[in-house]
Design a protein around this motif. Structure first.
Motif, PDB file in Angstrom:
ATOM      1  N   SER A   1       0.824  -1.199   0.000  1.00 30.31           N
ATOM      2  CA  SER A   1       0.000   0.000   0.000  1.00 30.31           C
ATOM      3  C   SER A   1       0.867   1.262   0.000  1.00 30.31           C
ATOM      4  CB  SER A   1      -0.889   0.022   1.243  1.00 30.31           C
ATOM      5  OG  SER A   1      -1.510   1.278   1.391  1.00 30.31           O
ATOM      6  N   PRO A   2       0.707   2.105  -1.008  1.00 34.83           N
ATOM      7  CA  PRO A   2       1.429   3.382  -1.012  1.00 34.83           C
ATOM      8  C   PRO A   2       1.068   4.247   0.201  1.00 34.83           C
ATOM      9  CG  PRO A   2       0.458   2.972  -3.166  1.00 34.83           C
ATOM     10  CD  PRO A   2      -0.073   1.922  -2.244  1.00 34.83           C
ATOM     11  N   LEU A   3      -0.148   4.102   0.702  1.00 33.07           N
ATOM     12  CA  LEU A   3      -0.548   4.869   1.884  1.00 33.07           C
ATOM     13  C   LEU A   3       0.253   4.462   3.115  1.00 33.07           C
ATOM     14  CD1 LEU A   3      -4.420   4.983   1.422  1.00 33.07           C
ATOM     15  CD2 LEU A   3      -2.776   6.820   1.048  1.00 33.07           C
ATOM     16  N   VAL A   4       0.538   3.177   3.250  1.00 28.76           N
ATOM     17  CA  VAL A   4       1.356   2.702   4.367  1.00 28.76           C
ATOM     18  C   VAL A   4       2.776   3.243   4.227  1.00 28.76           C
ATOM     19  CG1 VAL A   4       2.389   0.661   5.449  1.00 28.76           C
ATOM     20  CG2 VAL A   4      -0.035   0.652   4.819  1.00 28.76           C
ATOM     21  N   GLU A   5       3.338   3.151   3.027  1.00 26.11           N
ATOM     22  CA  GLU A   5       4.691   3.677   2.797  1.00 26.11           C
ATOM     23  C   GLU A   5       4.753   5.164   3.135  1.00 26.11           C
ATOM     24  OE1 GLU A   5       6.134   2.866  -1.136  1.00 26.11           O
ATOM     25  OE2 GLU A   5       6.052   0.688  -0.833  1.00 26.11           O
ATOM     26  N   TYR A   6       3.819   5.928   2.611  1.00 26.22           N
ATOM     27  CA  TYR A   6       3.775   7.366   2.868  1.00 26.22           C
ATOM     28  C   TYR A   6       3.663   7.651   4.357  1.00 26.22           C
ATOM     29  CZ  TYR A   6       2.009  12.126   3.094  1.00 26.22           C
ATOM     30  OH  TYR A   6       1.821  13.446   3.415  1.00 26.22           O
ATOM     31  N   GLY A   7       2.770   6.936   5.026  1.00 32.00           N
ATOM     32  CA  GLY A   7       2.584   7.141   6.462  1.00 32.00           C
ATOM     33  C   GLY A   7       3.840   6.845   7.260  1.00 32.00           C
ATOM     34  N   LEU A   8       4.551   5.794   6.896  1.00 31.45           N
ATOM     35  CA  LEU A   8       5.789   5.453   7.610  1.00 31.45           C
ATOM     36  C   LEU A   8       6.884   6.484   7.350  1.00 31.45           C
ATOM     37  CD1 LEU A   8       5.762   1.584   7.136  1.00 31.45           C
ATOM     38  CD2 LEU A   8       5.409   2.865   9.267  1.00 31.45           C
ATOM     39  N   TYR A   9       7.003   6.930   6.096  1.00 36.21           N
ATOM     40  CA  TYR A   9       7.977   7.995   5.813  1.00 36.21           C
ATOM     41  C   TYR A   9       7.637   9.259   6.602  1.00 36.21           C
ATOM     42  CZ  TYR A   9      10.476   5.653   2.009  1.00 36.21           C
ATOM     43  OH  TYR A   9      11.255   4.803   1.273  1.00 36.21           O
ATOM     44  N   ARG A  10       6.376   9.574   6.633  1.00 36.16           N
ATOM     45  CA  ARG A  10       5.946  10.773   7.361  1.00 36.16           C
ATOM     46  C   ARG A  10       6.262  10.661   8.852  1.00 36.16           C
ATOM     47  NH1 ARG A  10      -0.026  13.496   7.136  1.00 36.16           N
ATOM     48  NH2 ARG A  10       0.576  15.348   8.260  1.00 36.16           N
ATOM     49  N   LEU A  11       5.995   9.496   9.433  1.00 36.84           N
ATOM     50  CA  LEU A  11       6.328   9.258  10.839  1.00 36.84           C
ATOM     51  C   LEU A  11       7.827   9.435  11.087  1.00 36.84           C
ATOM     52  CD1 LEU A  11       5.673   8.153  13.732  1.00 36.84           C
ATOM     53  CD2 LEU A  11       6.228   5.903  12.776  1.00 36.84           C
ATOM     54  N   LEU A  12       8.653   8.854  10.223  1.00 34.83           N
ATOM     55  CA  LEU A  12      10.106   8.954  10.396  1.00 34.83           C
ATOM     56  C   LEU A  12      10.600  10.388  10.231  1.00 34.83           C
ATOM     57  CD1 LEU A  12      11.216   5.693   8.570  1.00 34.83           C
ATOM     58  CD2 LEU A  12      11.235   6.131  11.035  1.00 34.83           C
ATOM     59  N   VAL A  13      10.026  11.131   9.286  1.00 28.44           N
ATOM     60  CA  VAL A  13      10.420  12.531   9.089  1.00 28.44           C
ATOM     61  C   VAL A  13      10.093  13.350  10.336  1.00 28.44           C
ATOM     62  CG1 VAL A  13       9.874  14.643   7.809  1.00 28.44           C
ATOM     63  CG2 VAL A  13      10.347  12.524   6.576  1.00 28.44           C
ATOM     64  N   VAL A  14       8.910  13.150  10.878  1.00 31.76           N
ATOM     65  CA  VAL A  14       8.529  13.886  12.091  1.00 31.76           C
ATOM     66  C   VAL A  14       9.446  13.519  13.253  1.00 31.76           C
ATOM     67  CG1 VAL A  14       6.692  14.168  13.799  1.00 31.76           C
ATOM     68  CG2 VAL A  14       6.152  14.243  11.377  1.00 31.76           C
ATOM     69  N   PHE A  15       9.760  12.252  13.383  1.00 31.18           N
ATOM     70  CA  PHE A  15      10.669  11.795  14.440  1.00 31.18           C
ATOM     71  C   PHE A  15      12.034  12.468  14.297  1.00 31.18           C
ATOM     72  CE2 PHE A  15      13.799   9.011  16.314  1.00 31.18           C
ATOM     73  CZ  PHE A  15      13.211   8.621  17.503  1.00 31.18           C
ATOM     74  N   ILE A  16      12.576  12.459  13.093  1.00 34.22           N
ATOM     75  CA  ILE A  16      13.892  13.062  12.833  1.00 34.22           C
ATOM     76  C   ILE A  16      13.862  14.572  13.078  1.00 34.22           C
ATOM     77  CG2 ILE A  16      15.574  13.580  11.006  1.00 34.22           C
ATOM     78  CD1 ILE A  16      14.711  10.786   9.824  1.00 34.22           C
ATOM     79  N   MET A  17      12.806  15.220  12.616  1.00 35.52           N
ATOM     80  CA  MET A  17      12.700  16.672  12.804  1.00 35.52           C
ATOM     81  C   MET A  17      12.645  17.028  14.288  1.00 35.52           C
ATOM     82  SD  MET A  17      12.808  17.943   9.783  1.00 35.52           S
ATOM     83  CE  MET A  17      12.057  19.540   9.725  1.00 35.52           C
ATOM     84  N   ASP A  18      11.929  16.237  15.079  1.00 33.81           N
ATOM     85  CA  ASP A  18      11.844  16.510  16.512  1.00 33.81           C
ATOM     86  C   ASP A  18      13.168  16.198  17.203  1.00 33.81           C
ATOM     87  OD1 ASP A  18      10.206  17.520  18.614  1.00 33.81           O
ATOM     88  OD2 ASP A  18      10.002  15.479  19.393  1.00 33.81           O
ATOM     89  N   ALA A  19      13.840  15.148  16.776  1.00 31.06           N
ATOM     90  CA  ALA A  19      15.097  14.749  17.404  1.00 31.06           C
ATOM     91  C   ALA A  19      16.243  15.701  17.059  1.00 31.06           C
ATOM     92  CB  ALA A  19      15.474  13.332  16.980  1.00 31.06           C
ATOM     93  N   LEU A  20      16.335  16.110  15.802  1.00 29.83           N
ATOM     94  CA  LEU A  20      17.487  16.894  15.352  1.00 29.83           C
ATOM     95  C   LEU A  20      17.224  18.398  15.296  1.00 29.83           C
ATOM     96  CD1 LEU A  20      18.812  14.501  12.573  1.00 29.83           C
ATOM     97  CD2 LEU A  20      19.419  14.585  15.003  1.00 29.83           C
TER      98      LEU A  20
END
Length: 95
Positions: A44-63
C-alpha cells in the motif's frame, strides 16, 4: 501479565536494502541503517507514505533543524547523527 511492544527497537517497519532483500526493522535500526536501505516497501502506497511521514517527524523533533541550511545538511550528510538521536530518545524516555 502486561504486554508491551517497543516501536523504537522491535521490528515492524517493512524495508528493502539495495540488493532487494526485504525485512522488518524498528525505528532506531531504520535510522541507523538508512544509507544501506533502498526504502520502505509495502503493497500500500498509503502505508509507505505514512511510515515515511512518521520517520520525518521523528527526525525533525530529534534533530531540530532551524534553517533551510540545516535541512540541506541533513540531506547531503547521507546518514543521521545517531548520537543526537539516542540522546533524544533518552530524554523522551526519562520524561
Amino acid at each position: 501479565m502486561k504486554k508491551s511492544y517497543n516501536l523504537l527497537r522491535e521490528p515492524w517497519i517493512p524495508v528493502a536494502d539495495h540488493h532487494g532483500e526485504s525485512r522488518f526493522m524498528g525505528i532506531v535500526e531504520v535510522l541507523e541503517q538508512a544509507p544501506q536501505l533502498r526504502g520502505i516497501v509495502d503493497a500500500s502506497p498509503l502505508v509507505e507514505y505514512g511510515l515515511y511521514r512518521l520517520l520525518v517527524v521523528f527526525i525533525m523533533d530529534a534533530l531540530r533543524p532551524e534553517e533551510i541550511f540545516d535541512l540541506e545538511d541533513l540531506l547531503t550528510e547521507a546518514r543521521f547523527d545517531m548520537q543526537r538521536i539516542h540522546a533524544y530518545i533518552s530524554r523522551c524516555e526519562s520524561e
